[in-house]
Design an enzyme around this catalytic site. Structure first.
Site, PDB file in Angstrom:
ATOM      1  N   ASP A 120      36.961  37.077  35.372  1.00  0.00           N
ATOM      2  CA  ASP A 120      38.061  38.035  35.425  1.00  0.00           C
ATOM      3  C   ASP A 120      38.461  38.405  34.006  1.00  0.00           C
ATOM      4  O   ASP A 120      37.995  37.819  33.032  1.00  0.00           O
ATOM      5  CB  ASP A 120      39.234  37.486  36.236  1.00  0.00           C
TER       6      ASP A 120
ATOM      7  N   ASP B 132      37.402  35.755  45.948  1.00  0.00           N
ATOM      8  CA  ASP B 132      37.570  34.501  45.210  1.00  0.00           C
ATOM      9  C   ASP B 132      38.945  33.948  45.522  1.00  0.00           C
ATOM     10  O   ASP B 132      39.873  34.701  45.827  1.00  0.00           O
ATOM     11  CB  ASP B 132      37.447  34.718  43.698  1.00  0.00           C
TER      12      ASP B 132
END
Length: 377
Positions: free
Chosen positions: A93, A268
């Protein structure tokens, strides 16, 4: 401007999709759940267990890794896959969410976010360009654009400001990613809070910029599940059919199944390992609390039909003892059981979509959760 596509859509069943995403470090079968190895490690699990459980891809966190041990150090040691020993596909990320959630002292400007490290208080600047640089140094197969995530509920003005800033940062992120080798991917992130109009503007803007894939961000941040699902319904149809769709930070098994039904391909969440560390197991019976006294004298396994050895080979009484005693092994076993269940669920959805039986699979799975755990001894 479009980018090369590394995603192959294999089958659909209603709105649900199954496909194959090819990365430099391997193939990811979708729908896919990415276990979260925040700081380059899966809490309570060895990487081989993550792989054996069925995970094709895992997630690492830019914010944590850039602060410790440092992106340049990891690059010098061969990149994140070599450094950790995972050697499979990885997504990182952008670090933006952690800046917003972990740093009390931060300043958001057009240029970047400036914050104090939660480790030593050092002043750090994270711009879209630096975020991409860090992710490239880490060697992530899939990098994420820098964005600003607003916690819900929020004022319309705050949601719009953050969404428009994220769009401008998306353009800068893509420019910074232009030198990445072939095969590596950059995903854009749709923002817009719980306002459909804002979601549509964000999605259109990102598609116009052009990314390898598209994420839906800014959900599972305090809003009810119904709001999350309605925003998926608003957003997913606005994204290209031939590109992967990633719902960030979600969620429970029910969330995953509902989102897959609405056309989402990737997920996720820290829930499997976090709940495992707190004595909770995800199973076909629903969620089971191993701290409960009902398990203290029960010699039966958690799930005798599970394909995962730890769910079959240890008694509920032993798991209960480990959890109540605070033994590390208890957290380890439940974490791997949970990650394995999540992968089992994703595999079941992929097979059901491919065979055209996804609706039946949903009903059967929900029925199992609704029946609940086996009767106590």
């Amino acid at each position: 401007m479009s980018l090369p596509n590394h995603f192959e859509l294999l089958a659909t069943n209603g709105t649900a999709r199954t496909g194959r995403l090819t990365t430099p470090h391997g193939v990811v079968h979708t729908p896919a759940f990415m276990p979260v190895g925040t700081a380059g490690a899966m809490k309570g699990m060895h990487w081989r267990e993550v792989r054996d459980a069925g995970a094709d891809i895992v997630l690492g966190n830019t914010y944590h890794l850039m602060l410790r041990p440092g992106a340049e150090r990891i690059a010098a040691l061969g990149g994140l896959q070599t450094f950790t020993g995972w050697n499979g596909p990885m997504l990182t990320d952008s670090g933006g969410f952690q800046v917003m959630s972990l740093s009390d002292l931060r300043k958001v400007s057009e240029k970047a976010v400036t914050f104090r490290s939660h480790i030593d208080g050092a002043k750090v600047e994270l711009s879209p360009e630096r975020s991409i640089e860090v992710q490239r140094l880490l060697g992530a197969d899939i990098a994420m654009q820098m964005d600003e995530c607003v916690r819900l509920p929020a004022e319309r003005a705050d949601i719009e400001r953050a969404m428009l800033l994220s769009l401008r940062w998306a353009e800068r992120s893509k420019r910074a990613f232009e030198t990445a080798p072939d095969g590596y991917m950059l995903f854009g992130i749709v923002q817009g809070g719980d306002i459909p109009e804002m979601r549509h503007i964000s999605a259109r803007g990102l598609v116009e910029i052009g990314f390898h894939g598209y994420a839906i961000g800014g959900l599972a941040v305090g809003e009810p599940q119904a709001v999350m699902l309605s925003m998926i319904e608003e957003t997913a149809p606005a994204l290209p059919v031939d590109r992967p769709r990633y719902l960030m930070g979600v969620g429970t098994p029910e969330d995953l199944m509902e989102a897959v039904a609405r056309g989402i391909d990737m997920f996720d969440c820290v829930l499997p390992t976090r709940n495992g560390r707190h004595g909770m197991a995800f199973t076909r019976f629903g969620q089971i609390n191993l701290r409960n006294a009902r398990h203290a004298d029960d010699p039966r396994p958690l799930d005798e039909e599970s394909k995962w050895p730890s769910a079959r080979d240890y008694s509920r009484a032993y798991l209960h003892h480990l959890v109540r005693s605070g033994e590390t092994l208890g957290a380890m076993l439940l974490s791997e059981i949970n990650v394995a269940y999540y992968q089992h669920l994703m595999r079941g959805m992929r097979e059901a979509i491919a065979s055209g039986t996804f609706e039946t699979f949903q009903k059967q799975t929900r029925a199992g959760w609704a029946r609940g755990d086996i009767d106590p001894r």
